[in-house]
Design an enzyme around this catalytic site. Sequence first.
Site, PDB file in Angstrom:
ATOM      1  N   GLY A 340       0.837  -1.198   0.000  1.00 44.36           N
ATOM      2  CA  GLY A 340       0.000   0.000   0.000  1.00 44.36           C
ATOM      3  C   GLY A 340       0.865   1.237   0.000  1.00 44.36           C
ATOM      4  O   GLY A 340       2.065   1.206   0.264  1.00 44.36           O
ATOM      5  N   VAL A 347       4.314   0.864   2.042  1.00 39.47           N
ATOM      6  CA  VAL A 347       4.501  -0.350   2.844  1.00 39.47           C
ATOM      7  C   VAL A 347       4.763  -1.522   1.904  1.00 39.47           C
ATOM      8  O   VAL A 347       4.011  -1.733   0.942  1.00 39.47           O
ATOM      9  CB  VAL A 347       3.263  -0.635   3.722  1.00 39.47           C
ATOM     10  CG1 VAL A 347       3.500  -1.876   4.572  1.00 39.47           C
ATOM     11  CG2 VAL A 347       2.957   0.563   4.615  1.00 39.47           C
ATOM     12  N   ASP A 460      -6.035   7.680  15.932  1.00 36.51           N
ATOM     13  CA  ASP A 460      -6.429   7.352  14.554  1.00 36.51           C
ATOM     14  C   ASP A 460      -7.020   5.948  14.478  1.00 36.51           C
ATOM     15  O   ASP A 460      -6.623   5.130  13.648  1.00 36.51           O
ATOM     16  CB  ASP A 460      -5.232   7.478  13.611  1.00 36.51           C
ATOM     17  CG  ASP A 460      -5.665   7.637  12.150  1.00 36.51           C
ATOM     18  OD1 ASP A 460      -6.841   7.971  11.915  1.00 36.51           O
ATOM     19  OD2 ASP A 460      -4.832   7.428  11.257  1.00 36.51           O
TER      20      ASP A 460
END
Length: 650
Positions: A340, A347, A460
């Site tokens: 990603g 990543v 988050d």
Amino acid sequence: MDNEASVTDGLLRLTNWYNSATGHAFHTFPLDFSNPVISNTSSVPSFSTTFVFAIVGNYDFYDTSELISSDGLAFVLSSTKELFGASETPGYLGLVNSSTNGNWSNHLLAIELDTVENFEFGDIDDNHIGVDVNSLISNASKTAGYYTSDGEFHNLSLSSGEPMQVWVDYDSKRTILNVTIAPYYLSSAKPHRPLLSVRYDLSSVLTNNAAYAGFSSATGAFASRHYILGSSFQLNGEAAELDYSALSFKTIQDELAQLVPPPSFTNSEDYKAILYAVLLPTALGIAMVLSAITVKVLMKRMSKSKEAKMEWEREYGPPSFTYKDLLAATSGFKDKMLLGRGGFGSVFKGALPHSKQTIAVKLVSPESKQGMKEFIAEIAILGHLRHRNLVQLLGYCRHKKQLLLVYDYMPNGSLNCYLHTQHQNTTNLFWAQRFHIIKGIASGLFYLHEDWEQVIIHRDIKTSNVLLDSEMNARLGDFGLARSHDHGADAHTTRVAGTWGYIAPELARLGKATKATDMFAFGVLMMEVACGRRPIWMNTDNGEPLALGDWVLAAWQGGSITDAVDPRLDDYVEEEIELVLKLGLLCSHPSPNARPCMRLVMQYLQKDAHLPSDLDPNSLLNIGLVQDEMHDQHAMSCPTTVITDLSKGR
């Protein structure tokens, strides 16, 4: 077509490589705006159009790292196609001139794609999209870009030469004009959230029951080319999708390949003679002095760099991996290993060359100051945490400007993928798995809030930051925004961070993250897991955003809260899913004092305690409404605080 406009190689080219030029292209016949299909508040019918464009700029003489364009282009609805009075002066886009700008008699609507910041028109920057009515002073404008499904904003450079698609939709019933843009490679995947949404009754503009639809463009001091690759228009309906296979990109690609940066020096023979005869000896002397100074400065910097490295390692520990090993593990960070990509880096999947352990490597973008902050936060916080429901940070590596973080690899990816990328009629997550995942996340949060030596505020919490291991156990990850403080002390965060849809009202208003703001996000996440819906989505009936809290609350008020359950679930335990939905509403209560602590949530989920007996829909009214209004307001004013999904990398 007039002036510079022409059709070339299957493309509509509005301007050529000339300075101070204009080009117009309008449909030959006017469109009939006199006969709406349904009764509307506006006498102008609804319409929809989409088109693909490209602006090929040239190199900036002073900064050859980017392409620039003087002026841009505009989609136009006009009472006339004869815009001969339009000025070629930069900034007017071939639409009006200094004397006609702003006249109500223009009967002109333009969606400008502007590449110049004209201060006389109040432009916000040199790369924006605006809605113009009879004037180049926009009624509304935004920096060019688009929103992904999770609310993250991505910038677009209009003069980059890259083809982009624009959608313009006018709803005559609500008198709302929406403008949306996206890169063309997304094909017909129109973003759900428009870049611009303006309420304006166009019946005061298109007064003659007919209007010409087309495009206008101009160049100023810098030469550039403006192209339309394809377009579609529809009255009282959705514009037909473009045939992407028929669009021609080769001409534009060839032009981009042929652009040559301007030379930075002259090669004339006279210049060389002067250089050798007069300047060279002086230059050599100066060079020797500068070389000595440079060596001294470099030695001093190397000494400081060594000291800084030692200080870094004293605070965060020595690097756990060598860059060579991580390079080998990820096959040189090849795209085939990419898991990603996000705003702060990419990543990659990898396998350590000696132990063959499968790992995930986050390569933090070295240009991002925020990326450096996240890199340090991950090491300082996650590096000390050990819990079965937290992603394990294995170590880090610093190589020149490269910053790398190494984690346990989670083979089943993110929870977000299971909830939102499966076909609507199938799912790989049964209710027992979902309930197990919710309890796992709760256990991880309890450890962060109550059970570790300090309080950790994650900041988050969302489904894309919940990863699933080989046994489908939930692991909370991505601690780049996390902050810590001592038990009994207050958090010192004053910057709003998080993701649209999960941000608590008081966080959007005051900017202070607490355990209660984490609880709000966890409440939204619980409802998301049970309902299979995103925290906020666009209502197909009226085009307005709808909050998940509203959806669940409405189902409860309607008599059965389980009506909000994911229709793909047919194996759930009613008692458990009612508990999750009601607890989700309670945790996302607009008042932080009304939200339970993580210890109590664990007792509810483990059935060691019961929900309050007086919990009912009336005590939870306006949860979604408050959430939606605060998030919408915050997303408009602070778009940079919206963080991407881990499914696309961070």
